[in-house]
Design a protein around this motif. Structure first.
Motif, PDB file in Angstrom:
ATOM      1  N   SER A 178       0.827  -1.215   0.000  1.00  0.00           N
ATOM      2  CA  SER A 178       0.000   0.000   0.000  1.00  0.00           C
ATOM      3  C   SER A 178       0.859   1.262   0.000  1.00  0.00           C
ATOM      4  O   SER A 178       0.519   2.250  -0.659  1.00  0.00           O
ATOM      5  N   CYS A 205      -3.320  11.897  -4.860  1.00  0.00           N
ATOM      6  CA  CYS A 205      -4.411  10.917  -4.845  1.00  0.00           C
ATOM      7  C   CYS A 205      -5.137  10.901  -3.507  1.00  0.00           C
ATOM      8  O   CYS A 205      -4.505  10.905  -2.455  1.00  0.00           O
ATOM      9  N   ALA A 243      -7.367   8.385  -2.958  1.00  0.00           N
ATOM     10  CA  ALA A 243      -7.842   7.014  -2.791  1.00  0.00           C
ATOM     11  C   ALA A 243      -6.719   6.017  -3.027  1.00  0.00           C
ATOM     12  O   ALA A 243      -5.952   6.150  -3.979  1.00  0.00           O
ATOM     13  N   SER A 251      -6.945   1.871  -3.094  1.00  0.00           N
ATOM     14  CA  SER A 251      -7.807   0.693  -2.967  1.00  0.00           C
ATOM     15  C   SER A 251      -6.945  -0.552  -2.965  1.00  0.00           C
ATOM     16  O   SER A 251      -5.967  -0.642  -3.713  1.00  0.00           O
ATOM     17  N   SER A 275      -3.743   3.518  -6.681  1.00  0.00           N
ATOM     18  CA  SER A 275      -4.074   4.866  -6.212  1.00  0.00           C
ATOM     19  C   SER A 275      -4.635   5.693  -7.362  1.00  0.00           C
ATOM     20  O   SER A 275      -4.260   5.523  -8.529  1.00  0.00           O
ATOM     21  N   SER A 276      -5.556   6.583  -6.988  1.00  0.00           N
ATOM     22  CA  SER A 276      -6.176   7.489  -7.954  1.00  0.00           C
ATOM     23  C   SER A 276      -6.708   8.708  -7.199  1.00  0.00           C
ATOM     24  O   SER A 276      -6.845   8.661  -5.961  1.00  0.00           O
ATOM     25  N   HIS A 324      -9.685   9.810  -7.041  1.00  0.00           N
ATOM     26  CA  HIS A 324     -10.996   9.532  -6.442  1.00  0.00           C
ATOM     27  C   HIS A 324     -11.208   8.019  -6.348  1.00  0.00           C
ATOM     28  O   HIS A 324     -10.623   7.250  -7.100  1.00  0.00           O
ATOM     29  N   ARG A 325     -12.077   7.584  -5.443  1.00  0.00           N
ATOM     30  CA  ARG A 325     -12.217   6.161  -5.120  1.00  0.00           C
ATOM     31  C   ARG A 325     -12.788   5.302  -6.240  1.00  0.00           C
ATOM     32  O   ARG A 325     -12.399   4.145  -6.382  1.00  0.00           O
ATOM     33  N   ALA A 326     -13.710   5.819  -7.031  1.00  0.00           N
ATOM     34  CA  ALA A 326     -14.383   4.966  -8.020  1.00  0.00           C
ATOM     35  C   ALA A 326     -13.379   4.305  -8.966  1.00  0.00           C
ATOM     36  O   ALA A 326     -13.449   3.090  -9.205  1.00  0.00           O
ATOM     37  N   GLU A 327     -12.438   5.091  -9.487  1.00  0.00           N
ATOM     38  CA  GLU A 327     -11.474   4.553 -10.444  1.00  0.00           C
ATOM     39  C   GLU A 327     -10.585   3.490  -9.805  1.00  0.00           C
ATOM     40  O   GLU A 327     -10.329   2.441 -10.393  1.00  0.00           O
ATOM     41  N   SER A 328     -10.093   3.753  -8.586  1.00  0.00           N
ATOM     42  CA  SER A 328      -9.185   2.785  -7.969  1.00  0.00           C
ATOM     43  C   SER A 328      -9.918   1.501  -7.582  1.00  0.00           C
ATOM     44  O   SER A 328      -9.369   0.411  -7.729  1.00  0.00           O
ATOM     45  N   LEU A 329     -11.156   1.611  -7.117  1.00  0.00           N
ATOM     46  CA  LEU A 329     -11.923   0.409  -6.776  1.00  0.00           C
ATOM     47  C   LEU A 329     -12.201  -0.432  -8.017  1.00  0.00           C
ATOM     48  O   LEU A 329     -12.029  -1.662  -8.005  1.00  0.00           O
TER      49      LEU A 329
END
Length: 155
Positions: free
Chosen positions: A25, A33, A35, A37, A106-107, A109-114
């Protein structure tokens, strides 16, 4: 730090030593970033009513690394805002509760990394030549990934 100094990086590792969630991590953290995930695949103690003692992984290492690099390239095409990707997979014996695979992305925002983490694990299982052997109390079984494209092409 200027964002140009924090260029996107891919961290790929296949190793026989215990994997570290903290190490993986930390590789992807970026001040740009919000986020990070993670997916952590661990060895469970059972499969279809059988007691699992441990798992053993083997790989065609050079081809596996090449395929993982392709996954990273695909992620960057699908989600251009992704900053860093780390994919570590353990080889050899993996005891109960220990990690077989750790993926971190890492990104901003969370949506992209998830979404990218889910894509990574699903594509890894479908296309990377890493094989899993489940060791039970009195037998063993080589496991086929349902997602694996070469296993399904012969049926």
């Amino acid at each position: 730090m200027d964002e140009s100094e924090d260029v996107p990086k891919d961290f790929i590792k296949l190793k026989s030593e215990k994997l570290s969630v903290d190490e993986v991590s930390e590789l992807v953290i970026s001040p740009y970033c919000g986020a990070v995930s993670l997916f952590i695949g661990t060895t469970r103690n059972n499969f279809e009513g059988k007691k699992v003692i441990h798992l053993e992984y083997e790989a065609y290492t050079s081809m596996a690394e090449t395929e993982i690099k392709k996954i990273c390239r695909d992620v960057r095409q699908k989600w251009p805002s992704i900053k860093h990707i780390a994919l570590h997979h353990r080889l050899g014996v993996v005891p109960i509760t220990e990690a077989s695979v750790i993926i971190a992305v890492s990104s901003p925002h969370r949506a992209e990394s998830l979404e990218a983490v889910m894509y990574c694990i699903n594509t890894l299982k479908a296309s990377v030549p890493i094989w899993k052997k489940e060791i039970y109390e009195d037998e063993y079984s080589w496991k086929e990934n349902k997602e694996c494209f070469w296993a399904n092409s012969e049926k």
